[in-house]
Design a protein around this motif. Structure first.
Motif, PDB file in Angstrom:
ATOM      1  N   LEU A 182       0.793  -1.248  -0.059  1.00 24.60           N
ATOM      2  CA  LEU A 182      -0.013  -0.027   0.020  1.00 24.60           C
ATOM      3  C   LEU A 182       0.798   1.250  -0.148  1.00 24.60           C
ATOM      4  CD1 LEU A 182      -2.589   1.379   0.408  1.00 24.60           C
ATOM      5  CD2 LEU A 182      -2.382   1.171   3.015  1.00 24.60           C
ATOM      6  N   ILE A 183       0.710   2.228  -1.138  1.00 23.86           N
ATOM      7  CA  ILE A 183       1.552   3.287  -1.022  1.00 23.86           C
ATOM      8  C   ILE A 183       0.563   4.283  -0.659  1.00 23.86           C
ATOM      9  CG2 ILE A 183       2.891   4.929  -2.684  1.00 23.86           C
ATOM     10  CD1 ILE A 183       3.029   2.140  -4.550  1.00 23.86           C
ATOM     11  N   ILE A 184       1.052   5.369   0.184  1.00 25.92           N
ATOM     12  CA  ILE A 184       0.030   6.438   0.434  1.00 25.92           C
ATOM     13  C   ILE A 184       0.826   7.839   0.066  1.00 25.92           C
ATOM     14  CG2 ILE A 184      -1.073   7.624   2.440  1.00 25.92           C
ATOM     15  CD1 ILE A 184      -2.534   5.267   1.634  1.00 25.92           C
ATOM     16  N   ASP A 185       0.189   8.712  -0.691  1.00 22.96           N
ATOM     17  CA  ASP A 185       0.426   9.813  -0.941  1.00 22.96           C
ATOM     18  C   ASP A 185       0.065  10.647   0.045  1.00 22.96           C
ATOM     19  OD1 ASP A 185       0.826  12.332  -1.923  1.00 22.96           O
ATOM     20  OD2 ASP A 185       0.122  12.219  -3.764  1.00 22.96           O
ATOM     21  N   GLU A 186       1.270  11.052   1.158  1.00 25.21           N
ATOM     22  CA  GLU A 186       0.617  11.870   2.320  1.00 25.21           C
ATOM     23  C   GLU A 186       1.633  13.116   2.111  1.00 25.21           C
ATOM     24  OE1 GLU A 186       0.068   9.899   6.634  1.00 25.21           O
ATOM     25  OE2 GLU A 186       2.085  10.762   6.491  1.00 25.21           O
ATOM     26  N   ALA A 187       1.476  13.612   0.973  1.00 23.12           N
ATOM     27  CA  ALA A 187       2.372  14.856   0.603  1.00 23.12           C
ATOM     28  C   ALA A 187       1.964  15.992   1.372  1.00 23.12           C
ATOM     29  CB  ALA A 187       2.038  15.175  -0.957  1.00 23.12           C
ATOM     30  N   HIS A 188       0.668  16.132   2.032  1.00 24.87           N
ATOM     31  CA  HIS A 188      -0.022  17.035   2.647  1.00 24.87           C
ATOM     32  C   HIS A 188       0.146  16.733   4.219  1.00 24.87           C
ATOM     33  CE1 HIS A 188      -1.331  19.813  -0.337  1.00 24.87           C
ATOM     34  NE2 HIS A 188      -1.307  18.837  -1.094  1.00 24.87           N
ATOM     35  N   GLY A 189       0.827  15.524   4.484  1.00 22.11           N
ATOM     36  CA  GLY A 189       0.786  15.315   5.922  1.00 22.11           C
ATOM     37  C   GLY A 189       2.083  15.128   6.412  1.00 22.11           C
ATOM     38  N   ALA A 190       3.101  15.824   6.139  1.00 19.17           N
ATOM     39  CA  ALA A 190       4.368  15.472   6.987  1.00 19.17           C
ATOM     40  C   ALA A 190       4.304  15.957   8.380  1.00 19.17           C
ATOM     41  CB  ALA A 190       5.407  16.433   6.143  1.00 19.17           C
ATOM     42  N   HIS A 191       3.270  16.945   8.667  1.00 18.29           N
ATOM     43  CA  HIS A 191       3.309  17.320  10.021  1.00 18.29           C
ATOM     44  C   HIS A 191       2.644  16.539  10.805  1.00 18.29           C
ATOM     45  CE1 HIS A 191      -0.412  18.282   7.825  1.00 18.29           C
ATOM     46  NE2 HIS A 191      -0.869  18.774   8.990  1.00 18.29           N
ATOM     47  N   PHE A 192       1.832  15.475  10.437  1.00 18.80           N
ATOM     48  CA  PHE A 192       1.076  14.655  11.294  1.00 18.80           C
ATOM     49  C   PHE A 192       1.819  14.182  12.470  1.00 18.80           C
ATOM     50  CE2 PHE A 192      -2.368  13.189   7.927  1.00 18.80           C
ATOM     51  CZ  PHE A 192      -2.710  14.512   7.740  1.00 18.80           C
ATOM     52  N   HIS A 193       3.099  13.674  12.315  1.00 17.65           N
ATOM     53  CA  HIS A 193       3.684  12.820  13.254  1.00 17.65           C
ATOM     54  C   HIS A 193       4.092  13.768  14.400  1.00 17.65           C
ATOM     55  CE1 HIS A 193       6.556  10.176  14.868  1.00 17.65           C
ATOM     56  NE2 HIS A 193       7.529  10.999  15.003  1.00 17.65           N
ATOM     57  N   PHE A 194       4.207  15.058  14.447  1.00 20.27           N
ATOM     58  CA  PHE A 194       4.614  15.950  15.518  1.00 20.27           C
ATOM     59  C   PHE A 194       3.434  16.545  16.494  1.00 20.27           C
ATOM     60  CE2 PHE A 194       7.468  16.212  11.714  1.00 20.27           C
ATOM     61  CZ  PHE A 194       8.520  15.693  12.580  1.00 20.27           C
ATOM     62  N   SER A 195       2.207  16.094  16.276  1.00 17.97           N
ATOM     63  CA  SER A 195       1.241  16.632  17.265  1.00 17.97           C
ATOM     64  C   SER A 195       0.028  15.563  17.184  1.00 17.97           C
ATOM     65  CB  SER A 195       0.620  17.964  16.979  1.00 17.97           C
ATOM     66  OG  SER A 195      -0.412  18.367  17.663  1.00 17.97           O
ATOM     67  N   ASN A 196      -0.627  15.285  18.387  1.00 18.59           N
ATOM     68  CA  ASN A 196      -1.690  14.382  18.253  1.00 18.59           C
ATOM     69  C   ASN A 196      -2.854  15.108  17.915  1.00 18.59           C
ATOM     70  OD1 ASN A 196      -0.537  12.246  19.295  1.00 18.59           O
ATOM     71  ND2 ASN A 196      -0.902  12.888  21.560  1.00 18.59           N
ATOM     72  N   TYR A 197      -2.864  16.433  17.953  1.00 24.28           N
ATOM     73  CA  TYR A 197      -4.114  17.169  17.313  1.00 24.28           C
ATOM     74  C   TYR A 197      -4.371  16.808  15.764  1.00 24.28           C
ATOM     75  CZ  TYR A 197      -6.377  21.637  16.101  1.00 24.28           C
ATOM     76  OH  TYR A 197      -7.320  22.590  15.953  1.00 24.28           O
ATOM     77  N   PHE A 198      -3.319  16.267  15.179  1.00 22.28           N
ATOM     78  CA  PHE A 198      -3.401  15.897  13.785  1.00 22.28           C
ATOM     79  C   PHE A 198      -3.785  14.271  13.760  1.00 22.28           C
ATOM     80  CE2 PHE A 198      -0.669  19.502  13.523  1.00 22.28           C
ATOM     81  CZ  PHE A 198      -1.610  20.486  13.014  1.00 22.28           C
ATOM     82  N   PRO A 199      -4.276  13.976  12.431  1.00 20.17           N
ATOM     83  CA  PRO A 199      -4.498  12.749  12.164  1.00 20.17           C
ATOM     84  C   PRO A 199      -3.210  11.648  12.426  1.00 20.17           C
ATOM     85  CG  PRO A 199      -5.645  13.751  10.657  1.00 20.17           C
ATOM     86  CD  PRO A 199      -4.462  14.728  11.347  1.00 20.17           C
ATOM     87  N   THR A 200      -3.397  10.567  12.708  1.00 22.88           N
ATOM     88  CA  THR A 200      -2.001   9.525  12.858  1.00 22.88           C
ATOM     89  C   THR A 200      -1.524   9.303  11.217  1.00 22.88           C
ATOM     90  OG1 THR A 200      -3.113   8.487  14.572  1.00 22.88           O
ATOM     91  CG2 THR A 200      -1.096   7.461  13.547  1.00 22.88           C
TER      92      THR A 200
END
Ligand SMILES: Cc1ncc(COP(=O)(O)O)c(C=O)c1O
Length: 492
Positions: A182-200
């Motif tokens: 499974l390949i996920i284009d998470e181009a807009h999600g590089a910040h997710f990892h840095f806060s629980n406020y964002f999705p996993t």
């Protein structure tokens, strides 16, 4: 660890004389304008080589992997574009089959073209209240895989441009049952990892390859991105090979140093920076959610395949106002000097990121509140917007693929007036930019509905790209004889 960006800073102040590329010779006076030439180097002594990393660049990439908790990470100095091309090429053999979400970025389609792949499309759900794309239902993925046993990989975009996240954990489990990656284009999600406020991040939910643009949502220079390899389902050697093919042989040290500095900053101050940012963001969202006419959109979690939602995307719907999305975009730009990320017919999109300032949020709040206030007195002009709300950017016409993308692009084609092209096979892409999602791809048969949609886009002044004819009055189509020969060849 020795940091690339610090070493580059020190080098820029040193007395080493460059009898090597680049031609500016690290001399800012060699050309007009201001550029950071002092630190613009090439693969010189001590600075390693991205295409054969053994030292500081190996460590820098290992550091990215450590920060994100993945097996290995690869730098891309050509954005998520090169990383997506490499991921597709490494995961699917040439001429193979791939399942892709139809709302993927054009880079994915270019990967399909370059490797002559056969795509099966999966369509996202539609949010009929706000006319944005929803998520991808896991059971749709299951059905597509069951019906097409030759599929070698699945590629989805999550989050979407609007911030909608699909149920990646569930989808990964399904995809892995078919023993494919499974390949996920998470181009807009590089910040997710840095806060629980964002999705996993998908990297923590079972995806095999995850692509993230640092430059979109982290403090990093334009063009910087990473490809995370999170499992052993795709051969690392192939990823390395294709990252080498799709990227320049002279990667910019300024860009690579920017990624390194970004990781160092995230490691050391990221927690506090994201705490401040998410507090400001949440206050902004709370404040703006009171506006009744210019509505801050909250996609409904659990509806339309929306599993989660990135709250750093601020979508302002004009559905309950007298303005159109384009009108709001222009008034924000011209009256308030606020440049939004994207305009659509019924909404505008702002991207908030950790680099935002309190002043920036305050200006946005004041502008939206003022415009919302003006709407109270504009009751006369404010019409109830019903079905015609249909937002062109989110409309997907289901088209039939008559020829492979590569065949259609490489066989003989001719220009045809758009209005007369119904039934013909397109030889080119057509998409709205942003977000760069193709509405038509080479090899697909043009329908009356597609032409009607094109007309709507043009009337609404939306920015159509891809056609050879910039005026969008004509389109290149495959000549009938060439199409016939291709069909005979395929049948034979
Ligand atoms: C969903 C998505 N994927 C990939 C890309 C390509 O990213 P880059 O500009 O980093 O090459 C974009 C760019 O807008 C995008 O929106």
């Amino acid at each position: 660890m020795e940091r690339l960006y610090r070493k580059l800073e020190e080098y820029s102040r040193s007395d080493y004389y460059p009898f090597h590329m680049p031609g500016h010779k690290r001399n800012p006076e060699s050309v007009r304008g201001e550029f950071p030439f002092e630190r613009d180097i090439t693969e010189i002594e001590g600075f390693d080589n991205l295409h054969h990393p053994e030292d500081i660049l190996l460590e820098a990439q290992q550091n990215v992997a450590k920060v994100y908790g993945v097996r290995e990470s690869f730098y891309s100095v050509n954005g998520s574009t090169a990383a997506l091309l490499a991921a597709i090429s490494a995961a699917v053999p040439r001429n193979g089959e791939i399942l892709v979400a139809r709302n993927c970025h054009k880079a994915v389609y270019h990967g399909i073209y370059l490797r002559n792949l056969k795509p099966t499309y999966i369509y996202p759900q539609m949010d009929n209240e706000w006319w944005i794309n929803g998520g991808i239902f896991p059971d749709k993925v299951e059905r597509c895989l069951a019906a097409n046993p030759e599929i070698k990989a699945v590629l989805l975009t999550s989050p979407t441009y609007d911030g909608v996240v699909s149920d990646i954990r569930e989808i990964a489990e399904i995809v892995h049952r078919y023993e494919i990656p499974l390949i996920i284009d998470e181009a807009h999600g590089a910040h997710f990892h840095f806060s629980n406020y964002f999705p996993t991040s998908a990297a923590e939910l079972g995806a095999d390859l995850v692509i993230q643009s640092f430059h979109k949502t982290l403090p990093a220079m334009t063009q910087t991105a990473v490809l995370h390899n999170c499992s052993e389902r795709v051969d690392s050697r192939l990823i390395r090979r294709f990252m080498g093919i799709y990227q320049t042989s002279s990667p910019s040290y300024i860009l690579m140093a920017s990624m390194d500095a970004c990781m160092d900053t995230m490691n050391t101050e990221g927690h506090q920076m994201f705490r401040n940012f998410t507090m400001m963001l949440e206050q902004t969202r709370k404040r703006l959610s009171k506006c009744k006419y210019i509505r801050l959109v909250e996609p409904q979690i659990g509806e339309n395949g929306v599993f989660d939602y990135d709250r750093s995307k601020l979508i302002f719907s004009t559905r309950y106002s007298s303005l159109s999305g384009t009108g709001l975009y222009h008034v924000l730009l011209e009256r308030y000097h606020i440049q939004m990320e994207m305009e659509s017919e019924n909404y505008v999109l702002a991207i908030a990121a950790v680099g935002d300032s309190e002043e920036g949020f305050e200006r946005l709040c004041q502008a939206i509140e003022e415009l919302n206030q003006e709407q109270i007195t504009l009751t006369k002009d404010r019409e109830e917007k019903g079905e015609e709300l249909l937002d062109a950017r989110s409309m997907h016409c289901v088209l039939t693929q008559m020829m492979s993308m590569a065949d259609a692009m490489e066989t003989e084609s001719e220009s045809c007036p758009l209005e007369e092209s119904v039934g013909r096979i397109s030889a080119e892409f057509a998409y709205l930019y942003p977000p760069g999602i193709p509405l038509l791809t080479p090899g697909e048969q043009i329908t009356g509905q597609f032409i009607r949609n094109m007309r709507i886009y043009m009337e609404k002044g939306l920015y159509l790209q891809g056609l050879d004819d910039y005026s969008n009055k004509s389109i290149r189509v495959v000549v009938p004889q060439a199409a016939k020969e291709q069909f005979e060849e395929t049948d034979g």
